[in-house]
Design a protein around this motif. Structure first.
Motif, PDB file in Angstrom:
ATOM      1  N   PHE A  22      -8.441  -3.860   1.470  1.00 36.83           N
ATOM      2  CA  PHE A  22      -7.541  -2.699   1.810  1.00 36.83           C
ATOM      3  C   PHE A  22      -7.232  -2.106   0.344  1.00 36.83           C
ATOM      4  O   PHE A  22      -6.364  -1.295   0.056  1.00 36.83           O
ATOM      5  N   TRP A  53       0.899   3.625   2.086  1.00 35.31           N
ATOM      6  CA  TRP A  53       1.217   3.691   3.490  1.00 35.31           C
ATOM      7  C   TRP A  53       2.752   3.017   3.666  1.00 35.31           C
ATOM      8  O   TRP A  53       3.727   3.672   4.275  1.00 35.31           O
ATOM      9  N   ASP A  99      -5.651   5.647   8.817  1.00 34.97           N
ATOM     10  CA  ASP A  99      -4.087   5.872   7.862  1.00 34.97           C
ATOM     11  C   ASP A  99      -3.602   7.295   7.936  1.00 34.97           C
ATOM     12  O   ASP A  99      -2.971   7.577   8.401  1.00 34.97           O
ATOM     13  N   SER A 101       1.004  -1.205  -0.070  1.00 37.95           N
ATOM     14  CA  SER A 101      -0.163   0.057  -0.011  1.00 37.95           C
ATOM     15  C   SER A 101       0.847   1.233  -0.142  1.00 37.95           C
ATOM     16  O   SER A 101       2.107   1.226   0.156  1.00 37.95           O
ATOM     17  N   ASN A 143      -8.909   1.349   6.073  1.00 37.00           N
ATOM     18  CA  ASN A 143      -7.987   2.247   5.433  1.00 37.00           C
ATOM     19  C   ASN A 143      -8.612   3.166   4.774  1.00 37.00           C
ATOM     20  O   ASN A 143      -9.625   3.136   4.113  1.00 37.00           O
TER      21      ASN A 143
END
Ligand SMILES: Nc1ncnc2c1ncn2[C@@H]1O[C@H](COP(=O)(O)OP(=O)(O)OP(=O)(O)O)[C@@H](O)[C@H]1O
Ligand SMILES: Nc1ncnc2c1ncn2[C@@H]1O[C@H](COP(=O)(O)OP(=O)(O)OP(=O)(O)O)[C@@H](O)[C@H]1O
Ligand SMILES: [Mg+2]
Ligand SMILES: [Mg+2]
Lengths: 509, 324, 328, 338
Positions: free
Chosen positions: C204, C48, C262, C46, C234
Motif C-alpha cells: 500500500f 485514506w 481509493d 494511510s 490503492n
C-alpha cells in the motif's frame, strides 16, 4: 614418601606426545605429563610455555590435534569440561571462570545443587557452600553475588568448587596468583589432605617457594615442548629456572636490594599526591595518604581489607564521596578515570579479565589504547608509530608470541598482564597505581618488571603498589600503608619496614 | 519468594512493581471509571498472551540470547489451529497439544542451529520469524474464523471473582505459566544453568555445565511459550490469521527489559517481566481512557509515558543501588 | 490530502475543538444528555484512513457527540482492548472499523451484555450472531474490485490481442488486498484476453509500489512480455508505479493503462494529467452517516443492518471536474 | 578480507540465479544519458539501506542497537517535504537546501536524544531507542498531518531520483558517506575507541576513553545516516509518508550488519561487510520481484535464504559438512578462551 609411587603404582593420568596448534601458533608439540595418585605435581614454564593449553586440552576445552591421554590405564578422549568432571578430573582454570551474576554459593554448587522434593534446596546449598568456604578459612556471606568480591575471594571460590567434585585428579592452574600467604597456607593444608587421600594434584604456579613447599615432582615445559620431569627434591632452584628459560641465569641474583633505599632520598622529594579524608561510603573509610615524587608506596592488608578499593578511589575508578585529593598541590575532583589520567595518574587493575584487556583487539591496539585515549580522537598515532611502540614493549617485556597483531584474548595469562603493564608504562604517568601487577607473570619477567619499576622511580615517577606477595612489597617499597577492615590503620616507613613488622600491623597486633 | 536472595539485582524488578502501582493510582485519580477491579483485571485479560510470550522471552534474554520469532509463532499457531479445526474438522483436544508440540519443535530447531553452528540468535530467530509468518500465508492468506464450540466456549467463559468481576480462562493459563516459570527459574537446574550461561557462557562451559543442552532448551521453552500464547491468542481472537501479532516481538522484548531484565544476560526476574507487561498494558489503557488523542499523538504519548517510566525507574534503581 | 495549506488548519481546529469539548463535557456532565461514543480506529496507516478519522472527528463535533477516540495501530488486540475500555467507561455507543473481520465474537458479546450498541464502519465483521452489532456503514472491497474489473472489461471489449495485467497488491493478507483482488479476478474472467501476468505486494505504499513496478518492467522487457495494464489496490501504489513507468521511458495512462482504487486527491491530479485511467472510489468520509446512526440508535430507532456509502467510479474524463470536490 | 568471502559468495550466487532466469540481467544500457539495468537498480535501491546499515554498524559495534532508524527516516523525509511544500517556490535551490539542512539537523538531534538516553542516563539501548521508534513515527505523522505530502521540486527529487555522470545520484551519496565513515573510523582513533567500548566498556573507561562521547557520536552518526536515507527515499517518490516510510527498516539494517560479520555483542566492526550485507538483502528482494515469486511465499523464501547465508558463513557448519562427507567423525566442539 614421594618416591614410593615410582615403582608402586601406574600413573593416574598420562599424556603423551600432545600436539596442539592454534592458527599461527604452535602451542604444544610433543608435550608430556604423568600424574601419580597421592602426589602434588608442579607444571612449570615461562609465560606462554603451554601450561594452560595442556590443561585445556586435557579437559576437552580445546580439541586435541595429536597425542594420547590415558586415565588409569584407559585411553580416553574428553569431549568437554563436563565429561572431564564425569571422568573424575576436577579443574580450576587460570583466571576466574565463574559466573559473576550468581551468588557465591551457587557458583560453588551449580551443577550439583542439593535437591529436596525435586527442587533445589537453597538453605542446604548456602549451608554447604559456607561450610566449604570456611574449610578454606574464608568467612564471607555466600548469598552475595560473586562480583561483589575481590579477585582473591573469587579464586578461593573457584578452588572450593573444585574440591566438591568427587575427583581422582585435581588440576589447579595458578590458583594462588592473587592469594595472600594466609590463604595459600589454607590451600596447602587442604591439598595435603587430599594428597593423603590418594588424589593426584597438578599445580601450576610461578612462585618457586610454593613449588618447593608443596610439590613432589616437577614437569617443565618450554615453548610447548617437554623439557623434563624431575623430583622436586632433586632439582635445585637455579637449575629449575635455568631449565624453564632455557639458559643459565644470573637474573635472580642481580636484583637490586632496595630495602631502605628510599630513606636517603625521601627528605628532598616534593609531595605528588595528597589524599586527606578520602573515602567512599560502603567501600572504604576515609583515609589520608601522601605519595612523594619518586616514591613507592605499598598498600598492605589481608584479603578484602580494602587495598583495591583505596587504589580505585585514588584513580577515580570509583568516585570518592568524602575528603579531597590534591595532586601537585592542586585540588582534583577525581570524578572519573579520565580526570585522573589527565592529571598524570594511571591505574592497572587487579582484574585483568574484566577491567583490563579488550579481548577482541590486538596486542598493539591494547598497548596504545590508554595513550591514544589521553591524546583524544583526532590525534591518531600513526600506524608506523604504533608498530614501533608495540615492537618496543613486546621486546622489553618479553611478550610471547612476539606478534603485535595477535588478539589479546589468545595470549597466555601472564602475557596479557604484560600487555596491560605496557599500556600504562607507555603513558608515562606521574603516579602509577599497580594493583597486583605481577599476577601470573613468570619469574624471569617478574624481576625484569621489578627492575623496570625501580628505574622508573629513580626517574621521578611515583608508584602505589599492591601485591599479595609480601616479599615483593618488601623489596620495592619506601613506605607501606597498612589497611584492615577497610580502613587504614597505620603507616610503616623506611627502616621500620620488615616482614615481621608488617605482619603484626596487618593482623592487628 | 522469601528464600530467594533479594539482592541488588532484584531492585529493578521491585522498582517496576512500585512504579506500576503509582501509575495505576495516578490514572485512577485522573480518569473516572479507571479505579475499578475490572480495569485492573482487564490488564490481565487483554495481555494474557503477552505475559506468556514474555515469560519465554525472559528465559531467552537471561541466557544472553534473543528470540524474534515469537510474534510469528503466535500467528502460525492461530493459523494451524484454525485451519485444522475449521477446515479439517480436527478436535481441539488434539489440535491444542499438537500446536504446542509444533511451537516447541520450532524453538528447538532454532536453538539447535544457534548452538550447533554458533550463529547469532538474532539472525536465526529473524529467519524463524520470516519462516513462521511465511508459513501462515502458505496455509491461507485470508483469516479463518473459528466457530468451533470448544473454542468459543473457552473464549467466552468467565472465571468469576468476588465483587462481580471476572477473568478469562486465558488469564488462569497465563498465571499458571508464570508460576511454572518462577519455579523453573529458581528451583531447577535448568533455570540456574540459564542464569549461569547468561552471566558468562565461557565460564559456564568451563564449569562443566551443559551449555548446549540448556541453550537449546531455552529456545524450546520460548517456542513452547509462544505456542501457548498462540493458543491463548486463538481463544482471544477466535480466528487464525497471518497478520496476527505483527511486531509483537518488540513489545515482548520491551516488556521483559522494562521488567528489569538485562539484555546482556544473566540478570532478570519473571515477576519483573509480569509487571513489565502490565506497565505496557496500563500505558495503553491510560491512552484509551484519555480518548482525545489523535493517532499520532497516541504514539507520541506512548513514547513519552515509556520514557517517563524508564527515567523514573533508572533514577530509583541507581538511588537504591547506592543505598544498598 | 496533498499536504498543502488546505488541510493543515482543519487539523488544528479539530484538535483544539476536541480539547475544548472535553472541558465542557466534564463541566456539564450530568446536565443535558450528551451522547458519548467510543470509536476504535484501525490506525493511521494511510492518507485514506486519516481522512476517515478526520471526517468522524469533525462530524462528532458538529453533531455534539462526545467522541472517545483511540488508535489501534493496526493491531486487532489493541482494538479489542479499546472496546473493553469503552465498556468500562460506560459509553453510550461503540463504533469501530475492524482491523480484520474475524475474532470479534467475545468482545462484542461483552458489549451486548453491558447493553451498549455497536456500529461497524468501513469493514464488516464475521460473526454468527449478527445481533452483536446494530449496523454496518461502509464500502464493499469486493465490489470495488469488481468495478475496477468491469471498467477494464468494457475497455478491452474490442481488442483482440491478449492484454497483460500486473497487479500491485496491498499488504499481504489484509482484507482490502484480498477482496479487491478477488472482485477484480472474478470479473476479468469474462474476457480470456485479460490475464494477470504478475502480482506482487506493494504494501500500500508509494516506495514499494515504485520498487515493485521497476522490477516488473525490467523483467517484462527481458521476457518480451509487454505490460498493458497496471491494477493497483490503492492510489499510493499506483502513483509509485507511475513514476517507475515514467523513469522507464513509457507513458503511464497511454502505453500502460493504470487502474487504481481509493480516490485521493493526488490520484485525481495524476488522472487530470492523463497518467491514471480510472479510479474506483472508496469513500472515507462517513462521519456524518455514523453520527446520524448513533443518534438514531440511542434514540431507540431501528437501523438498517447495512448502510452503503456513496461511491463512484471516476474515469479519466471526469477528473478535471471532480478534482475540486476532493476533500482528502 | 577472509570474512568477506562468504557474503561475497552469497551475493554471487544470488546474482547467478538471476542471470540463469534472465540472461540479460547483467546488461547495462545507456538510456537518455543514464545507465540503465537491473544492477543499477539494485545499487540505487540498496542506497538507503546501506546508509542506515552503516550507521547501525557503528552503533552495534558499541554493543548498542538503534531501533529508531525507521522513524528517523520518516521524520527526515516528512520535514523536508513539509518545508518545501510550504515554501513559495518549491523548485528554488535554496529552499531545498534549507529543507535538507533542517531535516538532517533534526535527524542528528534524534540521534543525540538516543545517545543521551543510552550514554548519559544509561538506559539499555533497545528500550532507549524503542521510545523514539514509537514516538518518532507519531512525530512524523504530526509533521505530515497524517497525510502523504506530495511535492514537485526538481532539485529535491534529484537527491533520490537524479543522475550524475550516468549513475543514480544516491550512489554518490552512499559513496561519500562510506568514504567519510571509513576515514573517521580508520584514520582517526574513533574506530579504535568504538571497538574498545563495545568489547569491554569497563576496561575502556579505566583506560581513559570517554565512552559517553563515543556513544553520543555513534548514535548521532546513525541518526544522520538514517536522515539522509529518509531524504533519498522520500525524494525518490517526491512525497513523504509519515506512517510507512522506513517501516521495518531497522530489522533489515540490523540483518545487513550481522550478515556482514559484525557481532551484536559489540567489538570489531566491518563496514565493507555491512555494505555487502545490504546488497545481499536488496538483491534478494529484487530477485523475488523479478522472478515473480508469489507474495504468499516471499517470506518463506527470504527465511530460507537468510538461514543459508548464515549457515554457509558458519565455520562449524562447514567443517561438519566436510567431516560428514569424509567420514562420520565427531563434530568439533567449539573453542573457548578462558
Ligand atoms: N585460543 C588461543 N588461540 C590462539 N593461541 C592461543 C590460544 N590459547 C593459547 N594460545 C597460545 O598458546 C601458547 C600457550 O599459552 P598458554 O596459555 O598455555 O601459556 P601458559 O603456559 O599457561 O602461560 P601463563 O604462565 O602466562 O599462563 C601461547 O603462545 C598463547 O598465545
Ligand atoms: N570477608 C571478606 N573477604 C574478602 N572480601 C570481602 C569480604 N567481605 C566483603 N568483601 C568484598 O570484597 C572486596 C574486597 O575489597 P578489595 O578489593 O579492596 O580488597 P583487597 O584489599 O584488594 O583484597 P584482595 O584483592 O586481596 O582480596 C570488597 O568489595 C568487599 O566488599
Ligand atoms: Mg596459563
Ligand atoms: Mg585487591
Amino acid at each position: 614418601m614421594s618416591t614410593a609411587h615410582e615403582s608402586a603404582a601406574a600413573p593416574a593420568l598420562e599424556m603423551k606426545d600432545i600436539v596442539k596448534s592454534f592458527p599461527g601458533v604452535k602451542a604444544l608439540s610433543g608435550a608430556r605429563l604423568r600424574l601419580f595418585p597421592g602426589e602434588v605435581h608442579a607444571l612449570m614454564g615461562e609465560n606462554g610455555a603451554g601450561k594452560s593449553t595442556l590443561i585445556k586440552v586435557l579437559t576437552g576445552v580445546h580439541p586435541i590435534d595429536g597425542g594420547t591421554v590415558t586415565l588409569e590405564g584407559k585411553s580416553i578422549t574428553v569431549g568437554g569440561p563436563l565429561e572431564a568432571q564425569r571422568l573424575g578430573i576436577s579443574t580450576v582454570y587460570q583466571e576466574v571462570n565463574l559466573c559473576p551474576n550468581l551468588s557465591v554459593a551457587e557458583n560453588i554448587l551449580i551443577g550439583r545443587e542439593p535437591k529436596r522434593w525435586g527442587r533445589i534446596d537453597w538453605k542446604e546449598t548456602n549451608r554447604r557452600a559456607a561450610g566449604l568456604m570456611e574449610r578454606l578459612n574464608v568467612k564471607i556471606d555466600v548469598t552475595k553475588p560473586l562480583n561483589h568480591y575481590s579477585v582473591a575471594v573469587q579464586q578461593m571460590v573457584a578452588i572450593a568448587r573444585s574440591l566438591l567434585i568427587d575427583a581422582k585428579v585435581l588440576i589447579l592452574d595458578e590458583p594462588t596468583s592473587s592469594l595472600d600467604a594466609n590463604e595459600v597456607k589454607e590451600l596447602f593444608t587442604v591439598m595435603r589432605k587430599l594428597k593423603s587421600e590418594g588424589l593426584a594434584i597438578l599445580f601450576v604456579t610461578h612462585f618457586l617457594d610454593q613449588v618447593y613447599e608443596i610439590t613432589d615432582r616437577i614437569t617443565i615445559l618450554r615453548g610447548g615442548e617437554f623439557v623434563g620431569e624431575y623430583l622436586t627434591k632433586d632439582l635445585p632452584r637455579i637449575e629449575l629456572v635455568a631449565k624453564m628459560i632455557g639458559k643459565d641465569l644470573g637474573a635472580l641474583e642481580s636484583l637490586p636490594k632496595t630495602e631502605g633505599a628510599g630513606a636517603k632520598r625521601q627528605a628532598e622529594q616534593r609531595t605528588l599526591l595528597q589524599a586527606s579524608g578520602t573515602g567512599r561510603r560502603g567501600s572504604i573509610q576515609p583515609f589520608d595518604l601522601e605519595v612523594r615524587e619518586g616514591e613507592v608506596v605499598s598498600l598492605a592488608g589481608l584479603l578484602g581489607s580494602g587495598r583495591s578499593e583505596a587504589a580505585r578511589l585514588l584513580f577515580g575508578a570509583d568516585k570518592p564521596d568524602q575528603g579531597e585529593i590534591r595532586i601537585a598541590d592542586k585540588r582534583v575532583a577525581m570524578a572519573s578515570p579520565r580526570q585522573a589520567i589527565d592529571n598524570g595518574v594511571a591505574f592497572c587493575s587487579e582484574n585483568r579479565k574484566t577491567e583490563g584487556i579488550i579481548p577482541d583487539l590486538t596486542v598493539r591496539e591494547n598497548i596504545i589504547l590508554a595513550l591514544q585515549a589521553s591524546m583524544g580522537s583526532f590525534k591518531y598515532i600513526s600506524r608506523k608509530r604504533q608498530d614501533e611502540i608495540a615492537e618496543e614493549y613486546i621486546r622489553m617485556l618479553n611478550i610471547n608470541p612476539p606478534n603485535p597483531e595477535h588478539l589479546v584474548k589468545n595470549l597466555s595469562g601472564g602475557n596479557q598482564q604484560k600487555v596491560l603493564l605496557a599500556r600504562w608504562l607507555l603513558t608515562e604517568p606521574k603516579l602509577l597505581i599497580l594493583d597486583e601487577p605481577t599476577r601470573g607473570i613468570d619469574i624471569g619477567a617478574k624481576t625484569e618488571i621489578q627492575k623496570l619499576i625501580l628505574s622508573l622511580c629513580e626517574k621521578g615517577m611515583s608508584i602505589v603498589f599492591i601485591s599479595s606477595e609480601l616479599e615483593e612489597v618488601l623489596r620495592v617499597s619506601h613506605k607501606i600503608a597498612v589497611l584492615r577492615d577497610r580502613h587504614k590503620v597505620t603507616e610503616i616507613v623506611n627502616e621500620d619496614i620488615s616482614q615481621q613488622h608488617i605482619m603484626q600491623a596487618i593482623a592487628g597486633g | 519468594m522469601s528464600k530467594l536472595r533479594i539482592g541488588s539485582q532484584f531492585v529493578p524488578a521491585l522498582v517496576t512493581m512500585v512504579l506500576f502501582c503509582l501509575m495505576f493510582l495516578a490514572a485512577s485519580a485522573q480518569y473516572t471509571g479507571f479505579f475499578s477491579a475490572q480495569v485492573f483485571l482487564n490488564l490481565f485479560i487483554d495481555n494474557a498472551f503477552l505475559i506468556i510470550t514474555a515469560v519465554g522471552m525472559t528465559f531467552v534474554i537471561i541466557s544472553g540470547g534473543i528470540d524474534l520469532s515469537v510474534g510469528s509463532v503466535i500467528a502460525l499457531t492461530t493459523m494451524i489451529s484454525a485451519s485444522l479445526v475449521e477446515h479439517h474438522g480436527w478436535s481441539p483436544m488434539v489440535v491444542i497439544p499438537l500446536v504446542l508440540v509444533i511451537g516447541s519443535l520450532f524453538g528447538w530447531v532454532m536453538g539447535y542451529i544457534i548452538h550447533e553452528y554458533q550463529i547469532q540468535p538474532f539472525i536465526v530467530t529473524l529467519a524463524g520469524m520470516f519462516l513462521a509468518r511465511g508459513l501462515c500465508y502458505v496455509i491461507s492468506i485470508e483469516t479463518i474464523t473459528i466457530t468451533n464450540e470448544t473454542y468459543t466456549a473457552i473464549s467466552q467463559a468467565k472465571v468469576p471473582l468476588p465483587g462481580g468481576n471476572y477473568v478469562s480462562i486465558s488469564v488462569v493459563l497465563a498465571l499458571l505459566v508464570v508460576g511454572l516459570a518462577i519455579y523453573l527459574a529458581h528451583y531447577t537446574k535448568f533455570g540456574r544453568n540459564t542464569y549461569a550461561i547468561g552471566g558468562s557462557e565461557s565460564s559456564a562451559l568451563l564449569m562443566g555445565l551443559p551449555v548446549g543442552r540448556t541453550k537449546i532448551l531455552v529456545y524450546t521453552f520460548s517456542g513452547f511459550c509462544s505456542a501457548m500464547a498462540g493458543v491463548v491468542f486463538t481463544f482471544y481472537m477466535l480466528s487464525g490469521y497471518g497478520l496476527h501479532a505483527v511486531g509483537l516481538e518488540l513489545d515482548t522484548i520491551a516488556a521483559v527489559v522494562i521488567g528489569g531484565t538485562l539484555l546482556t544476560g544473566g540478570v532478570g526476574y519473571i515477576a519483573g517481566t509480569l509487571f513489565g507487561v502490565l506497565i505496557q498494558g496500563i500505558i495503553q489503557t491510560i491512552i484509551m481512557f484519555e480518548g482525545t488523542l489523535s493517532s499520532w499523538w497516541t504514539k507520541i504519548a506512548i513514547g513519552i509515558l515509556l520514557f517517563l517510566f524508564i527515567l523514573l525507574q533508572r533514577v530509583l534503581v541507581s538511588r537504591k543501588a547506592k543505598a544498598a | 490530502a496533498c499536504g498543502g495549506g488546505g488541510s493543515k488548519p482543519a487539523a488544528g481546529d479539530a484538535k483544539s475543538g476536541a480539547a475544548a469539548e472535553t472541558n465542557t463535557s466534564t463541566a456539564q456532565k450530568d446536565g443535558d444528555k450528551k451522547i458519548t461514543m467510543g470509536f476504535a480506529q484501525v490506525g493511521a496507516e494511510s492518507g485514506w484512513r486519516t481522512a476517515n478519522t478526520k471526517s468522524i472527528q469533525e462530524a462528532a463535533k458538529e453533531a455534539g457527540v462526545e467522541l472517545k477516540f483511540s488508535d489501534a495501530q493496526q493491531k486487532q488486540e489493541n482494538q479489542i482492548k479499546a472496546i473493553r475500555s469503552y465498556i468500562a467507561q460506560k459509553v453510550d455507543v461503540i463504533a469501530f472499523s475492524p482491523v480484520v473481520e474475524s475474532g470479534w465474537e467475545t468482545v462484542l458479546k461483552e458489549a451486548k451484555d453491558a447493553g451498549i450498541p455497536v456500529i461497524l464502519t468501513d469493514r464488516a465483521v464475521d460473526v454468527k450472531d449478527t445481533s452483536l452489532y446494530v449496523s454496518f456503514i461502509g464500502s464493499d472491497f469486493v465490489e470495488e474490485g469488481r468495478k475496477a474489473g468491469k471498467w477494464l472489461v468494457d475497455k478491452a471489449k474490442d481488442t483482440k490481442e491478449p492484454m497483460n495485467i500486473v497487479e500491485l497488491q496491498g499488504t499481504t493478507g489484509s482484507a482490502p488486498a484480498i477482496d479487491r483482488k478477488q472482485g477484480f479476478e472474478e470479473v476479468i474472467k469474462e474476457n480470456a484476453n485479460l490475464k494477470i501476468v504478475k502480482s506482487q505486494t506493494g504494501d500500500f505504499t508509494r516506495t514499494k509500489g515504485k520498487e515493485v513496478m521497476e522490477a516488473f518492467l525490467k523483467s517484462s522487457k527481458s521476457e518480451n512480455k509487454p505490460i498493458h495494464v497496471v491494477y493497483a489496490h490503492n492510489d499510493d501504489m499506483a502513483l509509485g508505479a507511475i513514476q517507475a513507468i515514467e523513469e522507464f521511458g513509457l507513458k503511464p495512462g497511454k502505453d500502460i493503462l493504470i487502474i487504481s482504487v481509493d480516490g485521493i486527491k493526488d490520484a485525481f491530479v495524476a488522472m487530470k494529467d492523463g497518467k491514471i485511467n480510472v479510479v474506483v472510489e472508496c469513500n472515507p468520509l462517513l462521519g456524518p452517516q455514523l453520527m446520524q446512526a448513533a443518534k438514531d440508535v440511542v434514540a431507540g430507532k431501528s437501523l438498517p443492518k447495512r448502510i452503503v456509502t456513496k461511491e463512484g467510479v471516476f474515469p479519466q474524463e471526469t477528473a478535471e471536474k471532480e478534482l475540486p470536490n476532493r476533500k482528502y | 578480507m577472509k570474512r568477506l568471502t562468504w557474503p561475497l559468495v552469497t551475493l554471487a550466487v544470488l546474482l547467478l540465479v538471476n542471470v540463469i532466469y534472465k540472461p540479460d540481467f547483467f546488461s547495462i544500457t545507456m538510456v537518455d544519458g543514464h545507465l540503465f539495468g537491473s544492477l543499477i537498480d539494485i545499487l540505487n535501491r540498496a542506497a538507503p539501506l546501506i546508509l542506515v546499515a552503516v550507521g547501525m554498524t557503528l552503533v552495534i559495534a558499541t554493543k548498542g542497537i538503534d531501533l529508531s532508524v525507521g522513524s528517523v527516516i520518516a521524520i527526515s523525509g516528512a520535514l523536508a517535504c513539509l518545508l518545501i511544500s510550504k515554501s513559495e517556490d518549491a523548485s528554488a535551490l535554496n529552499v531545498v537546501l534549507i529543507a535538507v539542512g533542517a531535516a538532517l539537523l533534526v535527524s542528528v538531534v534524534s540521534g543525540l536524544w538516543n545517545g543521551l538516553l543510552v550514554g548519559g542516563i544509561g538506559i539499555q539501548p533497545i528500550v532507549a531507542t524503542l521510545i523514539l521508534m514509537v514516538a518518532g513515527r507519531g512525530i512524523a505523522q504530526l509533521v505530515t498531518d497524517g497525510q502523504i505530502i506530495t511535492i514537485s521540486s526538481e532539485p529535491y527529487s534529484f537527491i533520490g531520483a537524479g543522475y550524475l555522470a550516468g549513475l543514480p545520484f544516491s550512489i554518490f551519496i552512499v559513496a561519500f558517506v562510506l568514504l567519510v565513515s571509513a576515514l573517521l573510523t580508520r584514520r582517526t582513533a574513533i574506530g579504535l575507541f568504538i571497538e574498545s567500548v563495545g568489547c569491554n566498556p569497563e576496561a575502556s573507561r579505566l583506560a581513559g576513553i570517554r565512552s559517553t562521547f563515543v556513544v553520543f557520536l555513534v548514535y548521532m552518526f546513525c541518526g544522520l545516516c538514517a536522515g539522509i536515507a529518509g531524504l533519498i527515499l522520500s525524494s525518490n517518490v517526491s512525497s513523504a509518508d509519515g506512517n510507512n516510510a522506513g517501516l521495518w527498516y531497522e530489522l533489515d539494517a540490523i540483518l545487513a550488519v550481522v550478515i556482514g560479520g559484525t557481532s551484536l555483542n559489540g567489538g570489531r566492526f566491518y563496514l565493507a561487510g555491512t555494505v555487502l550485507g545490504a546488497l545481499i538483502i536488496q538483491t534478494l528482494t529484487t530477485t523475488i520481484y523479478s522472478l515473480g515469486v508469489p507474495p504468499e511465499i516471499t517470506l518463506v523464501v527470504k527465511a530460507v535464504v537468510v538461514l543459508l547465508v548464515c549457515l554457509i558463513g558458519s565455520e562449524q557448519f562447514r567443517s561438519k559438512w566436510k567431516k560428514d562427507k569424509a567420514a562420520g567423525k565427531v563434530p568439533s566442539k567449539k573453542e573457548v578462551t578462558a
